[in-house]
Design an enzyme around this catalytic site. Structure first.
Site, PDB file in Angstrom:
ATOM      1  N   ASP A 175       0.862   2.421  -9.602  1.00  0.00           N
ATOM      2  CA  ASP A 175      -0.143   1.885  -8.693  1.00  0.00           C
ATOM      3  C   ASP A 175      -0.038   0.363  -8.640  1.00  0.00           C
ATOM      4  OD1 ASP A 175      -2.892   1.641  -7.337  1.00  0.00           O
ATOM      5  OD2 ASP A 175      -2.764   3.794  -7.719  1.00  0.00           O
ATOM      6  N   HIS A 206      -7.315  -1.355  -7.082  1.00  0.00           N
ATOM      7  CA  HIS A 206      -6.992   0.021  -6.714  1.00  0.00           C
ATOM      8  C   HIS A 206      -6.485   0.793  -7.933  1.00  0.00           C
ATOM      9  CE1 HIS A 206      -4.626   3.288  -4.771  1.00  0.00           C
ATOM     10  NE2 HIS A 206      -5.516   3.201  -3.806  1.00  0.00           N
ATOM     11  N   ALA A 301       3.749  13.060  -1.484  1.00  0.00           N
ATOM     12  CA  ALA A 301       2.902  14.255  -1.410  1.00  0.00           C
ATOM     13  C   ALA A 301       3.577  15.389  -0.644  1.00  0.00           C
ATOM     14  CB  ALA A 301       1.564  13.907  -0.758  1.00  0.00           C
ATOM     15  N   TYR A 303       6.673  16.322  -0.708  1.00  0.00           N
ATOM     16  CA  TYR A 303       7.729  17.046  -1.423  1.00  0.00           C
ATOM     17  C   TYR A 303       7.155  18.301  -2.081  1.00  0.00           C
ATOM     18  CZ  TYR A 303      10.544  12.820  -0.884  1.00  0.00           C
ATOM     19  OH  TYR A 303      11.244  11.761  -0.362  1.00  0.00           O
ATOM     20  N   SER A 353      -6.791   8.620  -2.561  1.00  0.00           N
ATOM     21  CA  SER A 353      -6.413   7.893  -3.780  1.00  0.00           C
ATOM     22  C   SER A 353      -7.357   8.204  -4.922  1.00  0.00           C
ATOM     23  CB  SER A 353      -6.432   6.380  -3.525  1.00  0.00           C
ATOM     24  OG  SER A 353      -5.329   5.969  -2.776  1.00  0.00           O
TER      25      SER A 353
END
Length: 526
Positions: A175, A206, A301, A303, A353
């Site tokens: 991140d 974040h 995401a 995959y 997230s």
């Protein structure tokens, strides 16, 4: 008498051919002619302007979101990989980065023409920009304000401790870094900065929020160890190469779960290879589904080896802003979560997230509770105890369903009765003025069999419709259909549907509050 004219014609043809040949040789000099706009030249002419030792820098050759000025080279053999690195060293050149496990080298554009990677089995590719999902408040502030329902920490939303506390489990967090914070002061945190901007500081809010949902004072797995890899800068932007390198480093250092609250919409080969590498080592990858409202997922995401997580609001309903796809795996809370902030304070954190680390923390807790539990078994446990939501089965809004921590806590306790009105589902694209089916789904969320029950459905002012619910095994669902007429666009009327389910021995039901549900539907002009 014809010989002289024929000779003249032949000489003329030769002369014209010579002129065209000379003009062709001068094509590469057109960009030097005063008044010539280089952007108006054919691409072949532009390429010819560059000597063979200089890289092509035309932005027309870059795909969307490719990072200019650098490339990545993938090698098919370790021998070729090391020979290329040796050649760079012999010329006094240095790579911008390497991922040894993936046989990948990051170089500047200027390096490629000096050593042809094709000679060493190398394959050139682009490096792409990757970033944290767009904050949902930026899309529709008024709507988003109405959704800020939780305003509780992750631990409060989960409802207390799970069977495991995360101890002995290393979680990778790729991140924007992490700040020192009271929520995280008891957490063992190792850090790696792949951006050169420091593990904390500007933009790290974040990553700090994500970390505090997973571990620490208010985290789901409070005793988990964190390996924080900073791959995003102060603007929340990074590269597919750094994220791939971060995944590999997290795997190699023993992470059992990796959280990826970031994404891009290009299938970057280096990222795909890093995901495959982690999967082959048995490491669980959890990624945010994205907040753009698209009908597709970003990578990683998207995959198949990655658990993709969408967000629900405080009512457990789809949070409007997430992307939608049949590839979504599951849903978790993602609106108004109280987390650690950037400067030692707290913040309300929203988006997919926030939803992804709910799953990551839950898996870390399960793994710590049972040292014999494999990563795949932990994933299977979560999937087996999801609450049905949306259309029956997996759907593009909720995936396989919602995380339910009560069911995970109670899974080893016998004879728990909990029948739930799981969903009232009306197709979101139902046409005004048409009669359409509505699916009403009942789920047994207890640990004992439901032997019998009664379902009552009320639509507008009609007579209640009653259905018998037969035997349901723990976790099993059953669906009944009713038919309703969707109001026209000109009508002020809203379609209202309510339903309730009661077990035959309803006094044993441990959560009667989930026995009923109601929805209101009004078509909008599209």
């Amino acid at each position: 008498m014809l010989r002289k004219p024929l000779a003249i014609v032949i000489v003329g043809i030769i002369a014209l051919w010579s002129i065209f040949w000379l003009l062709g040789r001068r094509t590469t000099d057109l960009s030097q002619v005063p008044g010539t706009d280089e952007d108006s030249l054919p691409l072949r002419s532009k390429l010819a302007d560059f000597p063979s030792t200089e890289p092509v820098r035309s932005t027309q050759l870059l795909p969307a979101n490719a990072i200019p000025g650098e490339q990545i080279i993938h090698f098919s053999s370790r021998e070729g990989y090391h020979l290329y690195l040796q050649q760079l060293s012999d010329l006094g050149l240095s790579p911008l980065g390497t991922i040894d496990s993936l046989l990948a080298i990051r170089v500047s554009d200027a390096v490629v023409p000096q050593i042809n990677p094709d000679l060493y089995g190398g394959r050139k590719d682009f490096i792409y920009k990757i970033e944290q999902p767009l904050p949902p408040a930026e899309q529709n502030p008024e709507l988003f304000a109405q959704l800020q329902a939780f305003q509780m920490s992750a631990r409060s939303i989960v409802g207390g401790a799970l069977e495991g506390d995360g101890s002995g489990v290393l979680v990778g967090v790729l991140d924007s870094g992490v700040e020192d914070h009271a929520y995280l002061e008891a957490v063992n945190i190792d850090s790696i900065d792949l951006t050169g901007r420091g593990i904390s500081g500007a933009g790290s809010g974040h990553g700090t929020a994500v970390a505090s949902i997973i571990a620490g004072q208010e985290g789901i797995a409070p005793a988990a160890d964190l390996l924080v890899l900073r791959v995003l800068d102060d603007q929340g932007i990074g590269s597919s190469f750094d994220v791939a390198a971060g995944i590999v480093q997290a795997v190699d250092q023993g992470a059992r779960v990796i959280n990826l609250s970031l994404g891009l919409y290009q299938d970057a080969p280096v990222l795909r290879e890093a995901v495959r590498y982690a999967h082959q080592q048995g490491v669980i990858l959890v990624a945010a589904a994205g907040n753009d409202g698209y009908h597709k997922l970003p990578y990683p995401a998207a995959y198949p080896q990655v658990l993709s997580v969408t967000a629900v609001d405080g009512r457990g309903r789809h949070a409007v802003f997430p992307n939608r796809s049949k590839s979504i795996h599951l849903a978790a809370p993602g609106v108004g979560i109280l987390t650690a902030g950037e400067e030692g304070d707290t913040q309300l954190f929203s988006g997919t997230s926030a939803a992804a680390p709910f799953v990551t923390g839950t898996l870390a807790a399960l793994l710590s509770a049972d040292p014999n539990l494999s990563q795949q078994q932990a994933v299977d446990l979560v999937n087996h105890h999801l609450d049905e939501a949306g259309a029956i089965g997996a759907d593009r809004f909720y995936g396989g369903g919602l995380l339910n921590w009560d069911r995970l806590r109670e899974r080893k306790t016998k004879d728990i009765a909990d029948v739930a009105l799981a969903e009232i589902y009306l197709q979101p694209d139902a046409q005004p003025g048409t009669t359409v089916p509505v699916e009403v789904t009942v789920q047994n969320r207890g640990t004992s069999w439901l032997t019998a029950g009664k379902l009552t459905v009320l639509t507008d002012d009609s007579i209640p419709q009653e259905f018998t619910v037969g035997s349901l095994a723990p976790g099993q669902t059953t669906t009944r259909k009713v038919y309703v007429t969707v109001p026209t666009l000109q009508s002020d009327k809203k379609l209202q549907i309510a339903a309730r389910v009661l077990a035959e021995d309803s006094d044993r039901d441990v959560r009667p509050e989930n026995n009923s549900r109601a929805i209101f539907f009004k078509p909008i002009q599209r």
